[in-house]
Design an enzyme around this catalytic site. Sequence first.
Site, PDB file in Angstrom:
ATOM      1  N   GLU A  70       0.512  -1.020  -0.145  1.00  0.00           N
ATOM      2  CA  GLU A  70       0.033   0.110   0.186  1.00  0.00           C
ATOM      3  C   GLU A  70       0.977   0.962  -0.017  1.00  0.00           C
ATOM      4  O   GLU A  70       0.631   1.966  -0.647  1.00  0.00           O
ATOM      5  CB  GLU A  70      -1.099  -0.078   1.647  1.00  0.00           C
ATOM      6  CG  GLU A  70      -2.150  -1.037   1.386  1.00  0.00           C
ATOM      7  CD  GLU A  70      -1.352  -2.554   1.926  1.00  0.00           C
ATOM      8  OE1 GLU A  70      -2.398  -3.207   2.410  1.00  0.00           O
ATOM      9  OE2 GLU A  70      -0.086  -2.804   1.897  1.00  0.00           O
ATOM     10  N   ASP A 216      21.842 -38.990  -6.218  1.00  0.00           N
ATOM     11  CA  ASP A 216      21.974 -37.250  -6.504  1.00  0.00           C
ATOM     12  C   ASP A 216      23.112 -37.041  -6.460  1.00  0.00           C
ATOM     13  O   ASP A 216      23.813 -35.005  -7.721  1.00  0.00           O
ATOM     14  CB  ASP A 216      20.897 -36.616  -7.000  1.00  0.00           C
ATOM     15  CG  ASP A 216      19.133 -37.545  -7.797  1.00  0.00           C
ATOM     16  OD1 ASP A 216      19.938 -38.319  -8.893  1.00  0.00           O
ATOM     17  OD2 ASP A 216      18.782 -37.280  -7.148  1.00  0.00           O
ATOM     18  N   ARG A 223      19.731 -21.608  -7.682  1.00  0.00           N
ATOM     19  CA  ARG A 223      20.281 -20.279  -8.228  1.00  0.00           C
ATOM     20  C   ARG A 223      19.410 -20.336  -9.784  1.00  0.00           C
ATOM     21  O   ARG A 223      19.364 -20.512 -10.560  1.00  0.00           O
ATOM     22  CB  ARG A 223      21.754 -21.755  -8.577  1.00  0.00           C
ATOM     23  CG  ARG A 223      21.955 -22.367  -7.706  1.00  0.00           C
ATOM     24  CD  ARG A 223      23.157 -23.233  -7.950  1.00  0.00           C
ATOM     25  NE  ARG A 223      23.012 -24.302  -9.426  1.00  0.00           N
ATOM     26  CZ  ARG A 223      22.216 -25.244  -8.893  1.00  0.00           C
ATOM     27  NH1 ARG A 223      22.420 -25.473  -7.400  1.00  0.00           N
ATOM     28  NH2 ARG A 223      21.901 -26.638  -9.382  1.00  0.00           N
ATOM     29  N   SER A 239      18.510 -41.463   9.312  1.00  0.00           N
ATOM     30  CA  SER A 239      18.785 -42.454   9.885  1.00  0.00           C
ATOM     31  C   SER A 239      19.498 -42.591  10.652  1.00  0.00           C
ATOM     32  O   SER A 239      19.534 -42.819  12.254  1.00  0.00           O
ATOM     33  CB  SER A 239      16.914 -42.952  10.441  1.00  0.00           C
ATOM     34  OG  SER A 239      17.239 -43.888   9.221  1.00  0.00           O
ATOM     35  N   GLY A 313      13.258 -38.660  -2.024  1.00  0.00           N
ATOM     36  CA  GLY A 313      12.669 -39.331  -2.941  1.00  0.00           C
ATOM     37  C   GLY A 313      11.412 -39.734  -3.166  1.00  0.00           C
ATOM     38  O   GLY A 313      10.976 -39.267  -1.902  1.00  0.00           O
ATOM     39  N   LEU A 316      10.573 -41.388   1.201  1.00  0.00           N
ATOM     40  CA  LEU A 316      10.103 -40.139   1.678  1.00  0.00           C
ATOM     41  C   LEU A 316       9.012 -39.184   1.253  1.00  0.00           C
ATOM     42  O   LEU A 316       7.520 -38.980   2.271  1.00  0.00           O
ATOM     43  CB  LEU A 316      11.006 -39.105   1.715  1.00  0.00           C
ATOM     44  CG  LEU A 316      11.049 -37.886   3.047  1.00  0.00           C
ATOM     45  CD1 LEU A 316      10.578 -37.569   3.771  1.00  0.00           C
ATOM     46  CD2 LEU A 316      12.010 -36.981   2.407  1.00  0.00           C
TER      47      LEU A 316
END
Length: 378
Positions: A70, A216, A223, A239, A313, A316
């Site tokens: 505003e 991976d 980025r 874990s 992945g 999860l």
Amino acid sequence: MTESGSGGLDPVPNDRVSEADLGFLERAVELGRRGWGRVSPNPMVGCVVVRKGEVVGEGWHRELGGPHAEVHALAKAGERARGATAYTSLEPCAHMGRTPPCTGALLDAGVARVVFGAADPGAGAGGAAVLRAGGIRVDGPVFSSARAASCNPAFFHVARNASPYVALKLALSLDGRISRAGEQTGLTGPPAREHVHYLRAGFDAIMVGANTMKIDDPRLTARGQPEPRRPPDRIVLDSRARMAPEARLLREDGGGRVRIFTDADAPPDRVRPLEERGASVHAVPRAAGGLELGAVLGTCYREGLTSLLCEGGGVLASSLLREGRVQRLYLFLAPLTLGHGSVPAFPGLDDSAWEGWRPAGSPAAFGRDLLWVLDRDG
């Protein structure tokens, strides 16, 4: 407009707002989106000032701690704001936070009318009443509760639930797979990957499971544009603390704090090297099949992380969906198949996990790939 609005206010009757009003409100929403990645935990808000049908000022909340939408729009309008209508995507705030209340700026500018889309569910609620008491005609909230929340889903979720907002992003093949077994698989093209960096910029943290980290070796950084006000933290659910201390996110700069969640019995000789590389290790209870996700999210919330983007992945992702802990899905669909033996997107997930999901708009094309965004009711 039959749904209840947020903040205890009901949407205004249809005869109080015109098609032109709705058009200016949509422009305010569009402007507000420019604050993505720069204003969290504040909401993204846009404002349009209109006098005699002409837009005389526009603005959006550009930076956390900076002037609100505003104030920017009124500054552009100058004296032309007197007697004008201000359209704001969110109810103008009425409290003193990092900046003065927007209600004061609107009253001082002499606007005659305020139309707002969503009622403020947070500490700034009550602006509509302040403006009415000051003699300004106020029409709002105009949006339904679902529409209101869709503009700032993390902000609304946190205000209502005091827990992190969780979005899940996956890239899928046409046969519902996310990768070839045991190897990193690039499914989407450059435009889709560029958009993922845009998405990352708007979240407090990016989260992956141990298998994704192992296969991976991602950096989990944003980025591209916009440059986030604060680089998102990187979270790994591991874990047994099997993550390699040589992982890229521990070696390369450009990201936020690295947080690794383990169980309480993770071997100290594995935890110690991770901490020596700068990671924060959080021990949480175990649950069937992995870590207790409620404990993970609770720790994140206490650490000030109110929005999380999970990038897999599949195990999860399925666990989060099964427990009802995901509020939004970003599903990129790539025009290829991976075939038998590849990794399924949602292993072991039954149909009940998909109840209550609805599309958040139409699918968007990013080069050859399509992005489906789905929100969970409630």
